[in-house]
Design a protein around this motif. Sequence first.
Motif: not given
Length: 172
Positions: A82-100
Amino acid sequence: MKIIWTFTLLMIPGVVSSISVTGYSGREIIITCKYDREYTANEKYFCKGQWSTICSDLIKTEEKNKAAHSGRFSLYDDTRAAVFTVTIRDLSEQDSGTYQCGVDKSGQLDSYTEVNLNIITETNNHGTQSPSSSSFSSGSSLIISVSVLLLLIITVILLVIVTLWRLLTLGR
């Protein structure tokens, strides 16, 4: 070697919980989102924006126990846990912010976990991104330099003592 940051996010039905996470430019981050077992059949998604306004979907899936991919984003729904995982690859400064991190509950208010993502950019002496921790390598270099310097000082002091001792013993 990539360092993977894993954060477990608690999802409470009908209530928005929040967490702040930090990632490093050029690396990846894995966010693990828990949900109630009664929603294992529901669609899971990850979007950018505030839950109370428009949240632009980055990835969503109805797939169960199989990874879905969309650009730099992956989502895997593990219904047994009962979990889901989200992977974000190759992070950059533009990825900063609010997510849901969300679970679609048809006809009801979706369950959300707000993720405040802050991306830190590391640079080496040439101003390019460094794949390793710059604070670790700077600290290691400093420790090695100080250790070598101390060994040299101790060696010089010992040579001076031995030389003085020989001069004193030969002069008698």
